[in-house]
Design an enzyme around this catalytic site. Structure first.
Site, short mmCIF file in Angstrom:
data_model
loop_
_atom_site.label_atom_id
_atom_site.label_comp_id
_atom_site.label_asym_id
_atom_site.label_seq_id
_atom_site.Cartn_x
_atom_site.Cartn_y
_atom_site.Cartn_z
N CYS A 112 72.43 24.55 -93.78
CA CYS A 112 71.38 24.37 -94.79
C CYS A 112 71.65 23.11 -95.59
O CYS A 112 70.75 22.37 -95.97
CB CYS A 112 71.34 25.56 -95.74
SG CYS A 112 71.19 27.17 -94.96
N HIS A 133 69.64 20.05 -97.56
CA HIS A 133 69.35 20.54 -98.91
C HIS A 133 70.51 20.42 -99.89
O HIS A 133 70.64 21.25 -100.78
CB HIS A 133 68.88 21.99 -98.84
CG HIS A 133 67.54 22.16 -98.19
ND1 HIS A 133 66.37 21.68 -98.76
CD2 HIS A 133 67.18 22.72 -97.02
CE1 HIS A 133 65.36 21.98 -97.96
NE2 HIS A 133 65.82 22.59 -96.89
N ARG A 158 60.49 31.87 -95.18
CA ARG A 158 60.94 30.51 -95.49
C ARG A 158 62.36 30.27 -94.97
O ARG A 158 62.64 29.27 -94.32
CB ARG A 158 60.86 30.28 -97.01
CG ARG A 158 61.35 28.95 -97.55
CD ARG A 158 60.65 27.76 -96.99
NE ARG A 158 61.16 27.39 -95.67
CZ ARG A 158 60.68 26.40 -94.92
NH1 ARG A 158 59.68 25.67 -95.32
NH2 ARG A 158 61.20 26.14 -93.75
N CYS A 183 63.60 27.86 -91.70
CA CYS A 183 64.64 26.83 -91.81
C CYS A 183 65.67 27.02 -90.71
O CYS A 183 66.07 26.07 -90.04
CB CYS A 183 65.33 26.90 -93.18
SG CYS A 183 64.57 25.87 -94.44
#
Lengths: 266, 235
Positions: free
Chosen positions: A175, A179, A223, A227
């Site tokens: 992630c 991010h 969501r 991802c």
């Protein structure tokens, strides 16, 4: 709903090249064109109806479901999820909790409750999407306060933090790959820095959201799962421990942000 | 399936170390009053595990991952087993690897680079532009019969006329024009595409050659996009 969203889309398509040259953040302008109109409102209304309708083998409504603030209390509940629930002996987010209540109260089989959480393109909202949209909307303006008191809540946060940084798969993505920095984008899409308060707060407070490009309300489970798909990982199981841990991690970092879901997404 | 073997080999894993040491101790102390001692050792192991669990928040990504994913289409569960590089580069945001560990990752990556069999580094820039524009490949939602994309524009600026570029990576506009086509530069760039970890242990860039994302011909085409004087990247 009125025609404004459709007109806004038309206006957007016409002005897209111009906007793209002038401003990196064209999606913010795109969203602004919707003004106060969010097609999610329609889905919220379906969710409210669904919450109050007697359903399932036991033919009861979900109104006895405890979302953390007591049986049937919906206002402000979403801003305090995920949290530990004694009866389930597990940290649950809204969607896990709803599935739990569908089984325990309404008598659905566990596999039925999670069989189809997300709608297909062009299909009406699923029960889960509608319920999530309405329940999240009942926390509008309530500051995010995901609890960290029970050991399992702390464990979920720590697991979420580790999973956030977990690099794997053929593309080596975690992630954090996309991010963990501020002011970054993929193509023109701005990427929230979910490790910093600012990014975590605005992201967490606006899901579930109406995804304009898909014409559908999408939930936080969706969501995170989408991802993970783009990370080239296998499929993240709906309401799994990893999914709830990642949502807990984001929610804790988003503390204090007034909820603004369902949001309006690209 | 044996998940995340690499992480258990990590000697810094406190859970594994503490419990195995105590178990060892337990087996040594089980003499005269074996049962009692062993029971206490078990208690100690349990307490130690608990205290470690409290310190790290009982987080066990390996166990959670095992129960939280399912194989779908081309994306099997083996994708979650981390290589030593992936495990080493999974630390918290902002962490840096010890120099020796970083060096080991980089030299292993460098040693495994395969250069073009025919010695030709540059293909067709037009094909390269198409690869750079294509974002699909290896997701469970992708048809594996289609060639994978490189998705270069997701993170890099390339041709100046393409305004929809990301900025996770540096701008590559004018790449060949600025650097020329020396043998060293071609080899360096090929290596970057093949396995970026050869120069940066925890690079964020996918290993396009090493991980089999792009074929040798596709890599040549992307190289041409970067180096060909006729490529829009160099206009």
């Amino acid at each position: 709903m009125n025609w404004k969203p459709a007109l806004a889309v038309v206006a957007m398509v016409i002005s897209l090249p111009l906007l793209a040259q002038n401003d990196d953040n064209i999606f913010a302008q795109y969203r602004a064109m919707f003004g106060d109109d969010n097609p999610a409102e329609l889905v919220e209304m379906q969710g409210e109806e669904l919450w109050k309708t007697a359903r399932g083998p036991r033919h009861v409504a979900l109104t006895a479901c405890d979302l953390g603030l007591g049986a049937g209390v919906v206002a402000g509940a979403y801003a305090r999820l995920p949290r530990y629930f004694q009866d389930a002996d597990r940290v649950q987010d809204l969607e896990a909790r709803l599935a739990y209540c569908m089984v325990k109260l309404q008598g659905f089989k566990p596999e039925e409750a999670v069989a189809k959480p997300y709608s297909e393109q062009g299909q009406p909202a699923t029960d889960m999407e509608a319920l999530a949209a309405w329940i999240a909307g009942q926390s509008r303006g309530v500051p995010v306060a995901v609890p960290q008191t029970h050991p399992k809540e702390k464990a979920a946060f720590e697991l979420g933090r580790q999973l956030f940084n977990y690099r794997a798969g053929p593309y080596d993505f975690s992630c954090a790959t996309c991010h963990s920095q501020s002011d970054r984008r993929i193509r023109l899409q701005a990427l929230p820095n979910l490790t910093a308060a600012k990014g975590a707060r605005s992201a967490f407070a606006t899901w579930p959201g109406y995804r304009i490009s898909q014409g559908a309300v999408r939930t936080m489970q969706w969501r995170v799962g989408d991802c993970v798909r783009q990370q080239r990982f296998p499929q993240l199981v709906f309401t799994s421990d990893a999914a709830i841990a990642l949502i807990t991690y984001m929610g804790v970092l988003a503390a204090g942000e007034p909820m603004a879901a369902p949001g309006l997404k690209r | 399936m044996n998940f995340m073997k690499g992480t258990f080999k990590n000697p810094s894993c406190p859970q594994k170390r503490a419990s195995s040491a105590l178990l060892f101790l337990g087996s040594r102390l089980r003499g005269n009053d074996g049962k009692w001692v062993f029971r206490n050792i078990l208690k100690m192991v349990f307490a130690a595990t608990l205290s470690i669990a409290t310190v790290v928040g009982a987080a066990d990504p390996d166990a959670a991952i095992k129960s939280s994913f399912k194989a779908k289409n081309q994306a099997g569960l083996e994708r979650l087993e981390r290589s030593p590089m992936q495990a080493a580069c999974s630390g918290p945001v902002g962490m840096t690897l010890p120099q020796a560990e970083a060096g080991k990752i980089q030299s292993a990556a460098l040693a495994a680079v395969k250069f073009p069999a025919d010695g030709k580094f540059l293909g067709n820039w037009e094909a390269g532009e198409k690869i750079a524009q294509t974002g699909t490949g290896m997701q469970y939602s992708d048809d594996p019969a289609n060639p994978n994309g490189g998705n270069c524009y997701a993170c890099h600026q390339l041709a100046p006329k393409e305004i929809a570029y990301g900025n996770l990576g540096p701008s590559l506009t004018g790449y060949g024009k600025q650097r020329g086509q020396s043998a060293e530069m071609l080899k360096y760039t090929w290596t970057r595409l093949w396995n970026s970890h050869a120069y940066n242990a925890c690079s964020h860039m996918p290993r396009f050659g090493d991980a089999g994302i792009l074929t040798e011909q596709q890599l040549k085409d992307v190289m041409a996009l970067l180096f060909d004087p006729a490529s829009p990247v160099n206009q």
